[in-house]
Design an enzyme around this catalytic site. Structure first.
Site, short mmCIF file in Angstrom:
data_model
loop_
_atom_site.label_atom_id
_atom_site.label_comp_id
_atom_site.label_asym_id
_atom_site.label_seq_id
_atom_site.Cartn_x
_atom_site.Cartn_y
_atom_site.Cartn_z
CE LYS A 114 -4.23 -1.67 2.29
NZ LYS A 114 -5.10 -1.57 3.25
CE LYS A 197 -9.60 -11.56 -2.59
NZ LYS A 197 -8.76 -10.96 -1.47
CE LYS A 200 -14.16 -0.98 -1.89
NZ LYS A 200 -12.77 -1.24 -1.75
#
Ligand code: TRP
Length: 334
Positions: A114, A197, A200
């Site tokens: 991240k 995977k 959203k």
């Protein structure tokens, strides 16, 4: 006999959960809530480790909670609450952060990913200490079992390390928890890109099935799912990722084996198979969606149920926190 504690949580990061959350988390939680003394948190303090709009965060928090309940997590059976409503999470997280090595936290792969994506200056210290807050979530409740996805395994390992470290430095205080990792067979891929995977954040939403979507939209997405030219309904993750993914969903929602579904559709085309799956998904999602929307129509009532559950969680959490304060040498207010 008292039941073992179970803790898990999900971030309020979307307006609607998707089928991967439903199969990978909610269905499992629902099935485990009888055998365990289960705590399920909507982890809003984790969500704010990246920027959030205040009104949207509140809305997503309620929506996430409503979907838990609609999917069958019962607030009278399990303790289902919002993390920020139990201050002990933040309090224990601070104490655990003083026992966590800087390098140890730097080795967390989710933070590395991240922070690389956002850049060092756009990555908050909260994002860095995210796993410590997660450890606090788990350890506050003397948790034995932590059902999580594969991506969270390292965080549960850190939790174990911190529990053991605290126990050996200050005396037995925490239960050392075990991760229960979601099965590979419960992993759901994008219907349009079945090697990625389902997420959203996918570029196209055509391959993502949302619990709260209009049911006709969901049905269409299934009928348009990517398959292959081979024409046989057979599970082969490598050669036939699209069909394998649809079989996974079918099996997970019906509790049937992949083989029995392959047999049922032997000699029939993908059209039939997709219609079958569509019916299964519609039957599963329709009542959950209706119940979630109904709950969201009365936010005051939903908030009341959540507050009650937060009180129950607080009671359990305060017991652990009092022991921690005592051991660490913090002067309790008389
Ligand atoms: N980090 C978890 C996730 O993103 C959510 C989470 C927060 C969690 N605290 C937890 C999961 C404690 C299990 C136990 O999926």
């Amino acid at each position: 006999m008292t039941k073992a504690r179970l803790f898990s949580g999900m971030q309020p990061s979307a307006d609607s959960l998707q089928i991967g959350n439903y199969i990978g988390a909610l269905m499992q939680w629902r099935d485990m809530q009888d055998a365990y003394d289960a705590f399920f948190a909507v982890v809003d303090l984790h969500a704010i480790t990246v920027p959030q709009d205040a009104a949207q965060l509140r809305d997503k928090t309620r929506r996430t909670a409503a979907q838990y309940i609609a999917a069958g997590i019962e607030p009278d059976k399990s303790t289902l609450y919002v993390q920020s409503q139990v201050p002990a999470h933040a309090e224990l997280a601070w104490i655990l952060s003083t026992l966590t090595g800087f390098g140890e936290a730097q080795r967390m792969t989710q933070f590395k990913d991240k922070s690389q994506r956002y850049g060092a200056d756009s990555s908050s210290v909260g994002l860095f200490t995210y796993p410590v807050l997660m450890a606090a979530d788990i350890l506050l409740y003397q948790t034995k079992v932590v059902p999580v996805g594969d991506d969270q395994k390292q965080h549960v390992e850190l939790t174990r390390t911190l529990a053991e470290r605290f126990n050996s430095r200050f005396g037995e205080t925490f239960q050392v928890p075990d991760p229960v990792i979601q099965k590979e067979t419960a992993r759901i891929y994008d219907l349009q890109a079945p090697t990625s995977k389902m997420s959203k954040s996918a570029e196209s939403q055509a391959g993502v099935l949302y619990l709260l979507d209009d049911i006709n939209v969901t049905a269409k997405k299934i009928m348009r799912a990517v398959t292959d030219n081979d024409g046989t309904v057979r599970y082969d993750r490598e050669a036939k990722p699209g069909v394998a993914n649809l079989l996974t969903i079918y099996a997970a929602l019906t509790g049937r084996t992949v083989e029995s579904i392959e047999d049922e559709y032997a000699g029939r085309g993908y059209g039939d198979f997709k219609k079958g799956l569509r019916d299964v998904v519609v039957a599963e999602f329709e009542p959950v969606r209706a119940r979630a929307l109904e709950l969201l129509e009365d936010p005051a009532e939903l908030d009341r149920a959540l507050a009650q559950n937060a009180d129950r969680a607080s009671e359990a959490a305060e017991e652990t926190l009092a022991a921690v304060y005592e051991r660490v040498g913090l002067l309790r207010r008389g």
